[in-house]
Design a protein around this motif. Structure first.
Motif, PDB file in Angstrom:
ATOM      1  N   ILE A 116     -20.928  90.458   3.955  1.00  0.00           N
ATOM      2  CA  ILE A 116     -22.265  90.944   3.584  1.00  0.00           C
ATOM      3  C   ILE A 116     -22.162  91.946   2.440  1.00  0.00           C
ATOM      4  O   ILE A 116     -22.936  91.915   1.473  1.00  0.00           O
ATOM      5  CB  ILE A 116     -22.951  91.574   4.812  1.00  0.00           C
ATOM      6  N   ARG A 117     -21.187  92.837   2.522  1.00  0.00           N
ATOM      7  CA  ARG A 117     -21.031  93.838   1.474  1.00  0.00           C
ATOM      8  C   ARG A 117     -20.644  93.187   0.149  1.00  0.00           C
ATOM      9  O   ARG A 117     -21.190  93.544  -0.908  1.00  0.00           O
ATOM     10  CB  ARG A 117     -19.980  94.870   1.895  1.00  0.00           C
ATOM     11  N   GLU A 118     -19.723  92.261   0.185  1.00  0.00           N
ATOM     12  CA  GLU A 118     -19.316  91.596  -1.051  1.00  0.00           C
ATOM     13  C   GLU A 118     -20.475  90.828  -1.671  1.00  0.00           C
ATOM     14  O   GLU A 118     -20.666  90.835  -2.891  1.00  0.00           O
ATOM     15  CB  GLU A 118     -18.142  90.667  -0.775  1.00  0.00           C
ATOM     16  N   GLN A 119     -21.277  90.156  -0.825  1.00  0.00           N
ATOM     17  CA  GLN A 119     -22.430  89.415  -1.341  1.00  0.00           C
ATOM     18  C   GLN A 119     -23.458  90.370  -1.945  1.00  0.00           C
ATOM     19  O   GLN A 119     -24.028  90.104  -3.011  1.00  0.00           O
ATOM     20  CB  GLN A 119     -23.069  88.608  -0.210  1.00  0.00           C
ATOM     21  N   THR A 120     -23.673  91.488  -1.289  1.00  0.00           N
ATOM     22  CA  THR A 120     -24.618  92.485  -1.820  1.00  0.00           C
ATOM     23  C   THR A 120     -24.119  93.058  -3.137  1.00  0.00           C
ATOM     24  O   THR A 120     -24.890  93.221  -4.096  1.00  0.00           O
ATOM     25  CB  THR A 120     -24.818  93.608  -0.793  1.00  0.00           C
ATOM     26  N   HIS A 121     -22.825  93.359  -3.200  1.00  0.00           N
ATOM     27  CA  HIS A 121     -22.271  93.886  -4.452  1.00  0.00           C
ATOM     28  C   HIS A 121     -22.448  92.890  -5.587  1.00  0.00           C
ATOM     29  O   HIS A 121     -22.784  93.264  -6.719  1.00  0.00           O
ATOM     30  CB  HIS A 121     -20.789  94.214  -4.261  1.00  0.00           C
ATOM     31  N   ALA A 122     -22.217  91.614  -5.298  1.00  0.00           N
ATOM     32  CA  ALA A 122     -22.363  90.592  -6.341  1.00  0.00           C
ATOM     33  C   ALA A 122     -23.805  90.494  -6.820  1.00  0.00           C
ATOM     34  O   ALA A 122     -24.070  90.385  -8.025  1.00  0.00           O
ATOM     35  CB  ALA A 122     -21.880  89.244  -5.814  1.00  0.00           C
ATOM     36  N   LEU A 123     -24.770  90.547  -5.890  1.00  0.00           N
ATOM     37  CA  LEU A 123     -26.178  90.456  -6.288  1.00  0.00           C
ATOM     38  C   LEU A 123     -26.613  91.694  -7.065  1.00  0.00           C
ATOM     39  O   LEU A 123     -27.405  91.596  -8.008  1.00  0.00           O
ATOM     40  CB  LEU A 123     -27.053  90.275  -5.042  1.00  0.00           C
ATOM     41  N   VAL A 124     -26.110  92.855  -6.682  1.00  0.00           N
ATOM     42  CA  VAL A 124     -26.441  94.072  -7.426  1.00  0.00           C
ATOM     43  C   VAL A 124     -25.872  93.992  -8.840  1.00  0.00           C
ATOM     44  O   VAL A 124     -26.532  94.344  -9.818  1.00  0.00           O
ATOM     45  CB  VAL A 124     -25.908  95.315  -6.687  1.00  0.00           C
ATOM     46  N   ALA A 125     -24.622  93.523  -8.944  1.00  0.00           N
ATOM     47  CA  ALA A 125     -24.015  93.385 -10.275  1.00  0.00           C
ATOM     48  C   ALA A 125     -24.784  92.388 -11.132  1.00  0.00           C
ATOM     49  O   ALA A 125     -24.921  92.578 -12.346  1.00  0.00           O
ATOM     50  CB  ALA A 125     -22.555  92.958 -10.135  1.00  0.00           C
ATOM     51  N   GLN A 126     -25.305  91.316 -10.521  1.00  0.00           N
ATOM     52  CA  GLN A 126     -26.088  90.343 -11.283  1.00  0.00           C
ATOM     53  C   GLN A 126     -27.420  90.926 -11.742  1.00  0.00           C
ATOM     54  O   GLN A 126     -27.961  90.513 -12.765  1.00  0.00           O
ATOM     55  CB  GLN A 126     -26.335  89.099 -10.430  1.00  0.00           C
ATOM     56  N   ALA A 127     -27.959  91.870 -10.976  1.00  0.00           N
ATOM     57  CA  ALA A 127     -29.271  92.440 -11.309  1.00  0.00           C
ATOM     58  C   ALA A 127     -29.185  93.519 -12.372  1.00  0.00           C
ATOM     59  O   ALA A 127     -30.218  94.001 -12.830  1.00  0.00           O
ATOM     60  CB  ALA A 127     -29.924  93.005 -10.053  1.00  0.00           C
ATOM     61  N   VAL A 128     -27.986  93.910 -12.759  1.00  0.00           N
ATOM     62  CA  VAL A 128     -27.818  95.005 -13.716  1.00  0.00           C
ATOM     63  C   VAL A 128     -27.045  94.490 -14.920  1.00  0.00           C
ATOM     64  O   VAL A 128     -26.078  93.730 -14.778  1.00  0.00           O
ATOM     65  CB  VAL A 128     -27.077  96.191 -13.070  1.00  0.00           C
ATOM     66  N   GLU A 129     -27.479  94.891 -16.078  1.00  0.00           N
ATOM     67  CA  GLU A 129     -26.762  94.576 -17.308  1.00  0.00           C
ATOM     68  C   GLU A 129     -26.702  95.830 -18.177  1.00  0.00           C
ATOM     69  O   GLU A 129     -27.622  96.648 -18.167  1.00  0.00           O
ATOM     70  CB  GLU A 129     -27.418  93.427 -18.072  1.00  0.00           C
ATOM     71  N   ALA A 130     -25.602  95.967 -18.849  1.00  0.00           N
ATOM     72  CA  ALA A 130     -25.398  97.109 -19.741  1.00  0.00           C
ATOM     73  C   ALA A 130     -24.938  96.586 -21.092  1.00  0.00           C
ATOM     74  O   ALA A 130     -24.172  95.617 -21.163  1.00  0.00           O
ATOM     75  CB  ALA A 130     -24.364  98.081 -19.166  1.00  0.00           C
ATOM     76  N   GLU A 131     -25.389  97.222 -22.136  1.00  0.00           N
ATOM     77  CA  GLU A 131     -24.997  96.821 -23.476  1.00  0.00           C
ATOM     78  C   GLU A 131     -25.076  98.021 -24.406  1.00  0.00           C
ATOM     79  O   GLU A 131     -25.820  98.973 -24.175  1.00  0.00           O
ATOM     80  CB  GLU A 131     -25.874  95.688 -24.003  1.00  0.00           C
ATOM     81  N   ARG A 132     -24.279  97.935 -25.441  1.00  0.00           N
ATOM     82  CA  ARG A 132     -24.277  98.997 -26.441  1.00  0.00           C
ATOM     83  C   ARG A 132     -25.521  98.886 -27.300  1.00  0.00           C
ATOM     84  O   ARG A 132     -25.900  97.795 -27.737  1.00  0.00           O
ATOM     85  CB  ARG A 132     -23.022  98.878 -27.303  1.00  0.00           C
ATOM     86  N   ALA A 133     -26.164 100.013 -27.533  1.00  0.00           N
ATOM     87  CA  ALA A 133     -27.384 100.029 -28.341  1.00  0.00           C
ATOM     88  C   ALA A 133     -27.002 100.037 -29.812  1.00  0.00           C
ATOM     89  O   ALA A 133     -26.706 101.084 -30.390  1.00  0.00           O
ATOM     90  CB  ALA A 133     -28.233 101.248 -27.995  1.00  0.00           C
ATOM     91  N   GLY A 134     -26.982  98.840 -30.406  1.00  0.00           N
ATOM     92  CA  GLY A 134     -26.648  98.734 -31.825  1.00  0.00           C
ATOM     93  C   GLY A 134     -25.229  99.169 -32.090  1.00  0.00           C
ATOM     94  O   GLY A 134     -24.287  98.768 -31.407  1.00  0.00           O
ATOM     95  N   ILE A 135     -25.060 100.023 -33.101  1.00  0.00           N
ATOM     96  CA  ILE A 135     -23.739 100.547 -33.446  1.00  0.00           C
ATOM     97  C   ILE A 135     -23.651 102.024 -33.087  1.00  0.00           C
ATOM     98  O   ILE A 135     -22.840 102.758 -33.647  1.00  0.00           O
ATOM     99  CB  ILE A 135     -23.439 100.322 -34.941  1.00  0.00           C
ATOM    100  N   THR A 136     -24.510 102.463 -32.166  1.00  0.00           N
ATOM    101  CA  THR A 136     -24.516 103.858 -31.743  1.00  0.00           C
ATOM    102  C   THR A 136     -23.538 104.051 -30.596  1.00  0.00           C
ATOM    103  O   THR A 136     -22.867 103.124 -30.148  1.00  0.00           O
ATOM    104  CB  THR A 136     -25.929 104.269 -31.316  1.00  0.00           C
ATOM    105  N   TYR A 137     -23.503 105.298 -30.098  1.00  0.00           N
ATOM    106  CA  TYR A 137     -22.673 105.625 -28.945  1.00  0.00           C
ATOM    107  C   TYR A 137     -23.495 105.620 -27.660  1.00  0.00           C
ATOM    108  O   TYR A 137     -23.050 106.156 -26.647  1.00  0.00           O
ATOM    109  CB  TYR A 137     -22.022 106.998 -29.139  1.00  0.00           C
ATOM    110  N   ALA A 138     -24.669 105.023 -27.716  1.00  0.00           N
ATOM    111  CA  ALA A 138     -25.547 104.950 -26.545  1.00  0.00           C
ATOM    112  C   ALA A 138     -25.338 103.628 -25.820  1.00  0.00           C
ATOM    113  O   ALA A 138     -25.097 102.595 -26.436  1.00  0.00           O
ATOM    114  CB  ALA A 138     -27.005 105.111 -26.960  1.00  0.00           C
ATOM    115  N   ILE A 139     -25.441 103.675 -24.494  1.00  0.00           N
ATOM    116  CA  ILE A 139     -25.315 102.495 -23.645  1.00  0.00           C
ATOM    117  C   ILE A 139     -26.600 102.373 -22.839  1.00  0.00           C
ATOM    118  O   ILE A 139     -26.989 103.308 -22.126  1.00  0.00           O
ATOM    119  CB  ILE A 139     -24.103 102.591 -22.710  1.00  0.00           C
ATOM    120  N   ALA A 140     -27.269 101.219 -22.980  1.00  0.00           N
ATOM    121  CA  ALA A 140     -28.506 100.958 -22.237  1.00  0.00           C
ATOM    122  C   ALA A 140     -28.152 100.265 -20.925  1.00  0.00           C
ATOM    123  O   ALA A 140     -27.435  99.263 -20.914  1.00  0.00           O
ATOM    124  CB  ALA A 140     -29.465 100.106 -23.058  1.00  0.00           C
TER     125      ALA A 140
END
Length: 765
Positions: A178-202
């Motif tokens: 159950i925990r592994e499945q929940t972790h996988a779904l949480v990871a799928q629901a979140v995305e992170a990316e660099r904002a352009g060529i800045t040092y910010a992460i969205a």
């Protein structure tokens, strides 16, 4: 599909096209002509350019199919879009520290994050890791949220088919799953990316609940900062423990090394004072003392030598400086001077023979003796001083020599001592550095900070991010249009019927002499129940005009206008409108004043005969009876109830009664009919179905080949055309029947049917 082409042709022509780009147009046209069906006009004209009018014509004639496909796809996309569960996306933003300002030089121990591109991308992957998802799930207790725990969701309908199987394993194993499945779904629901060529992460989190989406995004940002601090403190603790252990070990090693040095000094007598060995210092002191004593000895020897030399030369006491410096002699000289004055005074006063003069002389002699004795003592003292000084110098030299002999032995032991001292010095420097680092690490706990900061907290999203209804509808429209275009292409590829004069000429190698419009059901009402009746009721209609065109074409092809002509109307298969065309051609000719007879030569289906009303007196009277001689022609021929057309029917199925069209009887019948009629029209059976049709067509003067618009397969039409080509009867041309004139306007670019709508003022339907 690429019949007639092989790899060699492709290779050779491809090389030529590389040399001359203008050949590509001809190459594409060649492929188009060979790949499209025989009925499909090439979309590449002779000039090698794309036939845009042809494409537009294709789209226009398939417009309804295109609209149906596009609307269906759009409707499906719209339904699916509005059926989907809305999801909300919240965004938090963290910024990596571009520069680091540190109060202590701890960077050598615990380094920070360097915000270059590779490191920023690495931090993005760290945020999207399963470990981060696990920490956020624990923090927000997402195991109790059905969205992220599929085992507590309520599934209905089709969703139940894809629900995960119920867990029946060990409780610990179930918890882990159950925990592994929940972790996988949480990871799928979140995305992170660099904002352009800045040092910010969205950091974007998506959930069905907008508040939960904001909480997850903020939890990710906070957990990322906390994770950095925890990582630093873990490193700090590890470094601190390591440094403290290293300091303690180094301290012990330093103490042991120092004890070894001191012990070695004691064992080898290498005592030191003020940074040097005691023997070295003693030698130095003795050498300094010896220098002083040597100088003193030299001085005293010089004085003694001077005194002795002057005494040997008979010099007086007054010439010796040491004598003059003696206070005793000075006193005695003073007394001697007083005695001299007294004697002078006595001599003056009493004369040299005065008895007091004897006392003065005795005193002067005594003083002289005392002076001499004092001088002897001074010389003796100088000699003693020289001897003492010489003895002292000799003693010092002996002591120095003895110390030097001992120092050579100490120098051999000193080599090992220097090694031990260097080891002690190295240990001491290392100990001091580690001690300094340990002091810095103690202060780092209060000065440490994360390498990033939360720039923006996620706010509550107001509108769902999924589904994007406007975008989905737009994509549905685009997809529907694309699929509609694809369906048009597929429909064109699989549409193997004949539609235009070009199709007829290219596929059948013959001309199209008439095009018969398809009558709409709304026109066949009231007294008009069939196309042949419509032709009579509407003689100025386009339908009637098409058969006038056919009659004119046959008339123009006749060599002798005074001679009656026999026309065989045939087709490849049944249902092509052949019988109706034969009857309509007869009626239009009869309306034009010709004497015309239509003979039903289809002994099996008797389609023409079935159109006529039969009475008991008239049956059996027809073609078979006439050919057999049992019934005269006049008795078998029937009058058309709407025109002056004569019809020779078939009373019943005579296909099994023998060869009615062979043996010359049918030809003799046609010869007799030539004398009575201007035109004889033969309604035959399909060429590919019945062998009798070939003999009927062979007995005619002209043959008319009926092809149903867009329905007759090209292969069957070609087979029938091949049969017609083997007969002696010339083919007058092809008639396209049941043509949708509105749709027909979308095919081809030649022929009057393209302008059917413009010619409407000439017709009265």
């Amino acid at each position: 599909m690429f019949a007639g082409l092989d790899l060699a042709h492709f290779a050779i022509f491809g090389t030529e096209c590389d040399r001359d780009p203008h050949l590509w147009g001809a190459w594409v046209k060649k492929i188009s002509d060979m790949t499209l069906p025989a009925s499909e006009p090439s979309l590449i004209p002779a000039n090698g350019l794309l036939d845009l009018p042809g494409l537009w014509a294709m789209f226009r004639r398939r417009f309804r199919l295109f609209c149906a496909t596009a609307i269906t796809v759009l409707a499906l996309v719209t339904i699916i879009t509005f059926q989907q569960t809305p999801r909300y996306t919240a965004e938090a933003r963290v910024v990596l520290n571009k520069s680091e300002t540190r109060a202590l030089d701890v960077s050598a121990i615990i380094s920070g994050v360097s915000p270059d591109a590779a490191v920023v991308d690495t931090e993005v992957q760290l945020i999207m890791s399963q470990s981060m998802a696990a920490q956020v799930a624990e923090k927000l207790n997402l195991y109790a949220v059905p969205e992220f725990n599929p085992y507590i969701r309520e599934r209905r309908g089709l969703a139940a088919l894809f629900a995960p199987a119920q867990l029946d394993r060990d409780e610990d194993v179930n918890e882990r799953i159950i925990r592994e499945q929940t972790h996988a779904l949480v990871a799928q629901a979140v995305e992170a990316e660099r904002a352009g060529i800045t040092y910010a992460i969205a950091i974007r989190a998506t959930s069905r609940d907008p508040e939960l989406a904001a909480q997850i995004a903020n939890a990710y940002a906070d957990q990322y900062i906390l994770d950095q601090l925890n990582q630093k403190f873990e490193t700090y603790t590890l470094v601190q423990d390591s440094l403290f252990d290293a300091v303690e070990n180094t301290r012990k090693n330093l103490r042991v090394a120092e004890d070894a040095v001191e012990r070695y000094k004691v064992e080898n007598g290498l005592l030191s004072a003020e940074g040097s060995l005691l023997s070295e210092q003693q030698i130095a002191d003795l050498q300094a003392e010896m220098i002083i004593q040597d100088a003193d000895l030299a001085e005293k020897q010089a004085k003694l030598t001077t005194v002795n030399r002057r005494l040997s030369l008979g010099a007086g006491a007054d010439a010796i400086s040491d004598v003059l410096a003696s206070p005793v002699i000075s006193t005695l000289r003073s007394k001697q001077a007083d005695l001299a004055r007294r004697r002078a005074d006595l001599e003056t006063r009493y004369g040299p023979k005065h008895p007091l003069m004897d006392n003065l002389q005795s005193e002067e002699a005594d003083i002289e003796r005392q002076i001499q004795e004092e001088m002897d003592r001074i010389v003796s003292r100088l000699q003693n001083d020289v001897d003492v000084a010489r003895q002292r110098v000799r003693s010092l030299r002996t002591s120095i020599n003895e110390l030097r002999e001992g120092l050579s032995t100490d120098n051999q032991a000193l080599v090992r001592l220097r090694e031990l001292e260097r080891e002690v010095e190295v240990s001491r420097r290392g100990y001091e550095q580690l001690l300094e680092r340990s002091q810095q690490v103690r202060l780092f706990e209060n000065l440490a900070e994360a390498d990033a900061r939360v720039a923006d907290q996620a706010t509550l999203p107001r509108a769902p991010s999924f589904p994007n209804k406007k975008l989905n509808i737009l994509l549905g429209l685009v997809l529907g249009s694309a699929l509609g275009g694809l369906v048009i292409v597929i429909a064109e590829v699989f549409d193997t019927g004949l539609r235009t004069a070009d199709d007829v000429e290219r596929a059948l190698n013959t001309q199209m002499i008439a095009l018969v419009p398809q009558l709409e059901p709304a026109k066949l009402t009231g007294s008009i129940r069939s196309p042949q009746d419509y032709l009579v009721e509407k003689p100025l209609s386009a339908y009637a005009e098409s058969y006038r065109t056919l009659r004119s074409a046959l008339t123009l092809q006749s060599d002798d206008a005074a001679k009656s002509v026999i026309v065989a109307v045939t087709s490849a298969v049944s249902g092509e409108g052949k019988t109706v065309s034969a009857l309509c051609l007869g009626r239009i000719a009869a309306l034009s004043g010709d004497r015309v007879i239509v003979i039903d030569c289809d002994l099996r289906r008797r389609a023409l005969s079935a159109m006529l009303p039969w009475s008991d007196e008239q049956a059996p009277r027809g073609l078979a009876e006439v050919l057999s001689g049992t019934v005269p022609i006049s008795a078998a021929v029937r009058k058309d109830d709407r025109t002056d057309l004569d019809i020779l029917p078939v009373s019943e199925d005579r296909s099994g009664t023998g060869d009615l069209f062979g043996g010359g009887r049918f030809a003799a019948l046609l010869d007799r009919l030539r004398e009575q009629y201007d035109a004889i029209i033969l309604d035959t059976a399909p060429l590919t179905a019945v062998a009798d049709s070939r003999m009927v067509v062979d007995a005619a003067d002209r043959a008319v080949f009926c092809v149903r618009w867009k329905s007759t397969p090209v292969t069957l039409a070609k087979s029938a055309r091949k049969i017609l080509g083997s007969l002696k009867t010339p083919l007058a041309g092809t008639v396209l029947t049941q043509v949708d004139m509105r749709a027909q306007g979308g095919y081809g670019y030649e022929g009057s049917y393209k302008y059917y709508a413009q010619h409407g003022k000439y017709y009265f339907d």
